[in-house]
Design an enzyme around this catalytic site. Structure first.
Site, PDB file in Angstrom:
ATOM      1  CG  ASP A 119       5.588   7.947  -6.012  1.00 10.76           C
ATOM      2  OD1 ASP A 119       5.186   7.522  -4.921  1.00 10.76           O
ATOM      3  OD2 ASP A 119       4.899   7.927  -7.046  1.00 10.76           O
ATOM      4  CD  GLU A 135      -0.863  -0.205  -0.702  1.00  9.85           C
ATOM      5  OE1 GLU A 135      -0.118   0.692  -1.136  1.00  9.85           O
ATOM      6  OE2 GLU A 135      -1.093  -0.382   0.504  1.00  9.85           O
TER       7      GLU A 135
END
Length: 262
Positions: free
Chosen positions: A57, A46
């Site tokens: 995140d 990814e």
């Protein structure tokens, strides 16, 4: 079948995916890192495209995104870099990022460019399922590009069934609703969640992400799903190792099989 479907049809367990941010730690090593990861034994990758406001995140990936943006990474640069991808890398590749840059780039154009350079799927956590289905699904279908949906411990069975219906390759199971980078703590609740998903007998394979940083967490995730995704731990490795390309085999080995010393 695209490369993702081929992978999941031939390998059913202990799949390892690695996430890293394009343009980090250096602008022009995106494909070199992918090549090194494939040689070291990663099953699919990814590649994150950075965004200035990465809400889901943790600090490790946030910092990598900020550095990548400072290095000059954007979708145009990434697609230019990926033109040589399929000359050097054969495993499946996904792009992962937030929807805002994709909208600015143009969703149809993004899908076309992704397939043009050899990308097999996309993970866009903040693309609502109803928007995908009502507005953008044809772009993905026409380009044989898999859109990967995320499931959390709070996702209802009805929604999971709907995701299974819409999915074309695998379903991404978040180990928690936390931000990335939190270590996987397999409590009774988490085990029940993993077992609940497994017992649904979904038609699509499942892969667990968030908090996979070592062999024990990888093995635990693989007991309930077809594989696991390592993100923050690898990005942290890239930030801390000067000779990171040569250090990648040892990193992958400690995730997949630390007992193998050579």
């Amino acid at each position: 079948m695209n490369r993702l479907n081929q992978l999941f049809s031939t390998k059913k367990e202990n799949l390892l995916s690695i996430y890293y941010t394009a343009g980090f730690p250096e602008l022009n090593t995106t494909v070199a890192i992918a090549e090194a990861l494939e040689k070291a034994g990663a099953d699919f990758l990814e590649i994150g495209f950075p965004y200035s406001d990465p809400l889901a995140d943790g600090p490790v990936i946030q910092n990598s995104s900020q550095k990548a943006l400072e290095n000059g990474m954007n979708l145009n640069v990434l697609f230019e870099q990926l033109k040589t991808l399929r000359q050097r890398v054969t495993i499946p590749i996904l792009l992962m990022g937030y929807f805002n840059p994709v909208v600015q780039f143009g969703v149809e154009k993004f899908c076309q460019k992704a397939v043009e350079v050899g990308v097999d799927g996309v993970i866009i956590p903040d693309l609502p399922m109803y928007e995908y289905e009502s507005l953008y699904k044809p772009y993905f279908i026409e380009n044989n590009l898999s859109n990967i949906f995320l499931v959390t411990p709070q996702t209802s069975e009805d929604r999971i069934r709907k995701i299974d219906q819409l999915s074309q390759s695998f379903i991404y199971l978040l180990s928690s609703s936390s931000i990335t980078g939190k270590n996987l703590e397999v409590s009774d609740n988490v085990e029940l969640y993993f077992k609940r998903i497994k017992d649904l007998e979904l038609k699509n394979p499942t892969v667990i992400g968030f908090g996979i940083s070592g062999h024990a967490a990888f093995a635990k995730a693989c007991a309930y799903a077809n594989g696991a995704i390592v993100g923050s731990a690898f990005v942290k490795f890239l930030a801390s190792e000067k000779d990171y390309l040569n250090g990648i085999p040892a990193f992958i080995r400690q995730i997949k099989n630390p007992a193998v010393l050579v």
